[in-house]
Design a protein around this motif. Sequence first.
Motif, short mmCIF file in Angstrom:
data_model
loop_
_atom_site.label_atom_id
_atom_site.label_comp_id
_atom_site.label_asym_id
_atom_site.label_seq_id
_atom_site.Cartn_x
_atom_site.Cartn_y
_atom_site.Cartn_z
N GLU A 141 8.42 -4.12 4.80
CA GLU A 141 8.26 -2.87 4.04
C GLU A 141 8.85 -1.67 4.79
O GLU A 141 8.31 -1.26 5.82
CB GLU A 141 6.77 -2.60 3.81
CG GLU A 141 6.52 -1.30 3.04
CD GLU A 141 5.05 -0.91 3.00
OE1 GLU A 141 4.38 -0.97 4.04
OE2 GLU A 141 4.58 -0.53 1.91
N GLN A 174 9.14 -5.84 0.63
CA GLN A 174 7.97 -5.17 0.04
C GLN A 174 8.43 -3.79 -0.39
O GLN A 174 8.70 -2.92 0.44
CB GLN A 174 6.84 -5.08 1.06
CG GLN A 174 5.59 -4.39 0.53
CD GLN A 174 4.41 -4.57 1.47
OE1 GLN A 174 4.26 -5.61 2.11
NE2 GLN A 174 3.56 -3.57 1.58
N ASP A 176 7.68 -0.57 -1.69
CA ASP A 176 6.67 0.45 -1.97
C ASP A 176 7.40 1.65 -2.57
O ASP A 176 8.18 2.34 -1.89
CB ASP A 176 5.95 0.83 -0.67
CG ASP A 176 4.75 1.74 -0.91
OD1 ASP A 176 4.80 2.56 -1.85
OD2 ASP A 176 3.79 1.67 -0.13
N HIS A 179 7.22 5.00 -0.78
CA HIS A 179 8.11 5.17 0.38
C HIS A 179 9.56 5.32 -0.06
O HIS A 179 10.31 6.13 0.49
CB HIS A 179 7.97 3.99 1.34
CG HIS A 179 6.66 3.92 2.03
ND1 HIS A 179 6.13 4.96 2.75
CD2 HIS A 179 5.74 2.92 2.11
CE1 HIS A 179 4.95 4.61 3.25
NE2 HIS A 179 4.68 3.39 2.88
N GLN A 202 4.52 -1.80 -4.47
CA GLN A 202 3.33 -0.93 -4.35
C GLN A 202 3.64 0.42 -4.99
O GLN A 202 4.80 0.82 -5.10
CB GLN A 202 2.93 -0.76 -2.88
CG GLN A 202 2.37 -2.05 -2.28
CD GLN A 202 2.08 -1.92 -0.80
OE1 GLN A 202 2.83 -1.30 -0.06
NE2 GLN A 202 0.99 -2.54 -0.36
N ARG A 209 0.30 10.85 -2.91
CA ARG A 209 -0.20 9.48 -2.72
C ARG A 209 -1.58 9.30 -3.37
O ARG A 209 -2.49 8.73 -2.79
CB ARG A 209 -0.24 9.09 -1.24
CG ARG A 209 -0.04 7.59 -1.06
CD ARG A 209 0.14 7.10 0.35
NE ARG A 209 0.77 5.79 0.32
CZ ARG A 209 1.00 5.03 1.39
NH1 ARG A 209 0.66 5.46 2.58
NH2 ARG A 209 1.59 3.86 1.26
N GLU A 238 -1.65 1.19 -4.04
CA GLU A 238 -1.91 1.67 -2.68
C GLU A 238 -1.97 3.19 -2.67
O GLU A 238 -1.07 3.85 -2.16
CB GLU A 238 -0.81 1.14 -1.75
CG GLU A 238 -1.21 1.25 -0.29
CD GLU A 238 -0.14 0.74 0.65
OE1 GLU A 238 1.07 0.91 0.37
OE2 GLU A 238 -0.51 0.18 1.69
MG LIG Z 1 2.89 0.28 1.23
#
Ligand SMILES: [Mg+2]
Length: 260
Positions: A141, A174, A176, A179, A202, A209, A238
């Motif tokens: 990630e 991964q 996300d 990010h 995610q 967030r 998340e």
């Molecule tokens: Mg994450």
Amino acid sequence: MPRFAANLSMMFTEVPFLDRFDAAAQAGFTAVEFLFPYEHPAEAVGERLKRNGLTQALFNLPPGDWNAGEKGFAALPARFADLKASLETALPYAKATGVKRLHLMAGIANRGERVAIEAFYKSVAWAAEFFGPHGIDIVLEPINSRNVPGYFLNDFGFARDLIHELRLPNLKLQFDIYHCQIIHGDVTMRLREMMPIIGHVQIASIPSRNEPDGEELNYPFLFAELDRLGYAGFVGCEYNPRGKTTDGLAWFKPYAGVKP
Ligand SMILES: [Mg+2]
Ligand SMILES: O=C(O)[C@@H](O)C(=O)CO
């Protein structure tokens, strides 16, 4: 329709960790993920999961001393013995939960240094080959440098190239979205490009967030895009709820109870 996994490190923190499985199931989740289960016996984690009929979507390999600022050690050449030991630590949890993917964290290291890059390649290959016979994927990630300054893996292109170069069948990305938006933007085009190597997704609002129901990105569009792209994996929630976790689940209502 995406299959959402409640992230029990961030959601349902109103109750102790083991009780969050019950809370997630009651809220309509059929899958969960979390960062680290290692403070609890593997059997207890597996029991909560099964009692609630939940699927374990993901968790992280041990990161070292998290409270001291460690974020894994895959890119730290002097920590290869710790890396190997961390895989053995995680294995009973993987068996107890039946998880099919584990996140290997890179650590705080300078990607400009060849020794760090070599250590990362070596650790990633080792971890993937260790878990391959167990039917488990290793996922990598990229994490933005605002949240984790100095994190080695802070570039989606670098992760993609490494995955292509190593050509290991159980090594995935991964993705996300939180990010990706902070690091690069252009999330939809990156999802389209990287879909063949994505093993986990995610979500969270950007920049706060929180719940994926506003701010910078249009999540209903992105959820439909994941469907259009044929993404069959999990989408980990998340995010830090703005208030009580269940008070912020309006966005999730149309998806509650979707079976993994
Ligand atoms: Mg994450
Ligand atoms: O995005 C994150 O921060 C997490 O997915 C993680 O694994 C490391 O903190």
